[in-house]
Write an enzyme that holds these catalytic residues in place. Sequence first.
Site, PDB file in Angstrom:
ATOM      1  N   SER A   1      -9.814   2.621   2.830  1.00 23.55           N
ATOM      2  CA  SER A   1      -8.883   3.271   1.930  1.00 23.55           C
ATOM      3  C   SER A   1      -8.012   2.306   1.133  1.00 23.55           C
ATOM      4  O   SER A   1      -7.475   2.673   0.091  1.00 23.55           O
ATOM      5  CB  SER A   1      -7.973   4.213   2.720  1.00 23.55           C
ATOM      6  OG  SER A   1      -7.089   3.467   3.551  1.00 23.55           O
TER       7      SER A   1
ATOM      8  N   LYS B   1       0.845  -1.199   0.000  1.00 19.55           N
ATOM      9  CA  LYS B   1       0.000   0.000   0.000  1.00 19.55           C
ATOM     10  C   LYS B   1       0.876   1.243   0.000  1.00 19.55           C
ATOM     11  O   LYS B   1       1.897   1.297   0.692  1.00 19.55           O
ATOM     12  CB  LYS B   1      -0.912  -0.017   1.242  1.00 19.55           C
ATOM     13  CG  LYS B   1      -1.995   1.060   1.236  1.00 19.55           C
ATOM     14  CD  LYS B   1      -2.882   0.966   2.487  1.00 19.55           C
ATOM     15  CE  LYS B   1      -3.985   2.015   2.474  1.00 19.55           C
ATOM     16  NZ  LYS B   1      -4.810   1.966   3.709  1.00 19.55           N
TER      17      LYS B   1
ATOM     18  N   SER C   1      -9.882   0.197   6.939  1.00 19.98           N
ATOM     19  CA  SER C   1      -9.267   0.292   5.611  1.00 19.98           C
ATOM     20  C   SER C   1      -8.673  -1.010   5.081  1.00 19.98           C
ATOM     21  O   SER C   1      -8.356  -1.107   3.896  1.00 19.98           O
ATOM     22  CB  SER C   1      -8.172   1.360   5.613  1.00 19.98           C
ATOM     23  OG  SER C   1      -8.753   2.630   5.676  1.00 19.98           O
TER      24      SER C   1
END
Lengths: 502, 513
Positions: B159, B84, B183
Amino acid sequence: MAAPKLMDFDRALELFEPVLGFEVHVELNTKTKMFSDAPNFFGGEPNTNVTPVDLGLPGSLPVVNEQAVRYSISLGLALGCSIAESSRFARKNYFYPDLAKNYQISQHDEPIAYRGSVDVELPDGRTVTVPIERAHMEEDAGKLTHVGGSTGRIQGAEYSLVDYNRAGVPLVEIVTDIIYGAEKDAPELAKAYVSTIRDIVIALGISDAKMERGNLRCDANISLSPRGSGILGTRTETKNVNSLRSVERAIRYEIQRQAAILDAGGTITQETRHWHEDTGRTSAGRPKSDADDYRYFPEPDLLPVQPSTELIEELRQALPEAPALRRRRLREAWGFTELEFRDVVNSGLLNELDATVAAGASPQAARKWWTGEIARLANVAGVDSASLVSAEQVAQLIELIEAGTLTDRLARQVLEGVIAGEGSPAEVVDSRGLAVVSDDGALIAAIDEALAAQPDVLAKIRDGKVQAAGAVIGAVMKAMRGSADAARVRELVLERANSAPE
Amino acid sequence: MTSTDLIRLTAAELADSLAAGDVSSVDATRAHLDRIDGVDGDIHAFLHVARDAALARAGEIDRIRASEDGSSLGPLAGVPLAIKDVLCTLDMPSTAGSRILEGWIPPYDATVVRKIRDAHLVPLGKTNMDEFAMGSSTEHSAYGPTRNPWDLDRIPGGSGGGSAAAVSAFEAPLALGSDTGGSIRQPAAVTGSVGMKPTYGGVSRYGAIALASSLDQVGPVSRTVLDSALLHDVIGGHDPRDSTSIPDTWPSMADAARAGQREGALKGMRVGVVKQLTGDGFQSGVTQRFTEALAVLESAGAEVVEISAPNFEYAIAAYYLILPAEASSNLAKFDSVRFGLRVNPPGGGTVEQVMSATRDAGFGPEVKRRIILGTYALSAGYYDAYYGSAQKVRTLIQRDFDNAFGRVDVLATPSAPTTAFRLGEKLDDPLAMYLNDLTTIPANLAGVPGIGLPIGLAPEDGLPVGIQFMAPARSDARLYTVGAALEQLLEESWGGSLLSRAPELATATVGGR
């Protein structure tokens, strides 16, 4: 800028009572910074003593320096404070380019040390107890250099350079309570307070405490209360005061400046003021209000600091003697008069004297050399006495004098050699050939010659008229060009007179 | 093995094949890079693909395996993974999905990144995310949204939509995510994948670009529970650079997952269903699959009871004060002085004006919204009413968890109230977007671990539904046991993984090998 109107100091004191408060920042001399493993080192190329933490790079996290915590606890204890079982770091949020994260990690409502006091001795010998509100840990900011413009300040500068080497250096901020009753001694009290804090941190060994380097910084708050009004005046906070002398001068100046404004019916602006060493004045900085909103909140990246009782007790046991107590003890041990002792303290030579006596010298001899010849040489060179010679060297010099190897006159030459880097006093004696002649052979030859030249004196000595020896001693000393120990000469004259053939 | 086979392997299977010498890391890495080339034009899971570096690293690992040192390689050596973009990487830009960090390459690796490198995993690239992890749809990325592999018109969650989409589109077998309020778990739910938010302090946050420091936690993303456990074992453990990381030693999560695959793993397990996190506001297909999953647990010997957590009702309100407050401070460092974007106002300006212009141009609307909210909540005079009260609610929620875990071993909730919604559907309604994290937020507020895994498709839209399990702090291993057990029972009933039922993605013509 026109010189502001000042009121005569004594007149100002008749009309107003000065009310003081100090914030002293002490930079700790830990090996690494408060929250990173970057070296805590003064100087260096800009932006070299930094890690991602000091630069506030995304993703970096602070880690508390345990040594800094220990130092802070020691300082808190030396200030007579209580040590919090649990204290917390908080973020103080404000945007400024020398603050890498745009927040400073400090302590807000839960400082590590709180409620203490420190005894401060005024020049007249009076002791004043200054109340301490708190001492808390925080990190220093970086340093801005404003380029272009004439003042070196941000106003009018073309651009500014920022050096983060100092960012994250561990600080303890010592905050006093409001100090009343200093009266006409307010300037002296300010100086004595900062001086005492300096003595304490030096004795603890936790800071280099050099004010000119910013290791020790004092923000002086002062306001004037009209006599009999019982009303606190509006305060100013004077910054950039980086010598003991400046602290005293700045307070005196602010009292005179504020008094003139108030007396003329004006009002004091609550603001920071910058002290200018060259002009001996303060100038307005930024307005400061009690409503400054730093949006403090507990620092979520750090756990509370919870020192064990054992650690606190260990540090308490290891505390050095309080400076005031130490001074009292040394004065008694050395047997100095009050005047002699104050002379030493005011010359800032207490530590040097103590170390010299510890190295074996007599207190009076140590005092004589440090406050005399060494101080004179330091004054000529414009440096600190302590930077010229070490306590050990001075003690050795005194030892050589007392052993008869050196006269005072020769010792001054040896001192010059030591300062010139020619080695220890003993080495300088050797290399410069400065020793008092103690080769009895050369002396005896000279004595025998003198006795032979003055047979009447010889006879008187043999008759027990010892004082007659003076004439022979004088002749011998003259012959040896002064490089003889008079006491030894006298001894040998008597010996030769009584043993020499008729 | 063909490259189509290679990308369909779980990380554990691929690791076995690599260890057995049946396949090389270079082949496995190339297969995934080709897949990225083929489908990521549509999915947009990646912000950066490190093709050359990945192949070079895979080659090195193959050489180590062939050498005397081969036996020292860890269980996931040679397995590719996606990272990420919130995590700092020395050799790849790290933007956190923000324009203000466009092109920024950190001078250091996040601790978890260093750990995956040391364990010889192969970084494929960086995955898309909502800007600074603020969002539940990846639509707040400054670099355009990621699309859900199940339906390209729908969001992949957020997210960490990029990481979830990457594993569910078979672009990577594993990914690293971060979870501040869901997330990792909510994207797993809407993409039919698995994700774990470890106990707060279980995995280092050093080098994870902070959103809300007291809530953020890095964790694994994968297609199976065992794979997440294997990755968790690599990234977990104490880090002296993160003061909030727990100094404990941890049991093997992979062993815990394997224990879940054994007969009778759920026998006697007490599962609590949080009354406040079911019913109204949940899509009917979500509730249906959730209820069925509970029945599967019961049939395997678990005891399912209802638990009340009265303060969970205030979780979102508290979260949306604590998060913006911390974020407003964490994001202050983006000021153009030391790194990242710098915007000079026309005709130049003071440092304050440059900072303002930079932040105005560099931050998206959701980030600005939260900075303003947080600044307000921390302001003098409002602190007690907002931030202070929110912290009190947090304590009450922790107490609710304590009470619940006095009665049950794990808590179960749907991972998200709905299946994947359509792109754009909630973009203009922040509150509706925030409500999507209803079930995941309490775990972050209390610091307890939570795992999300797929439990089927909602009948009404054919989209994945996920279940979340939560356990007491430091009991992460228990979640892998329960998760692996349920996963095994469901896959037996389905006759394969849920993701094997995902629609085929059109692949662009690529060079391949």
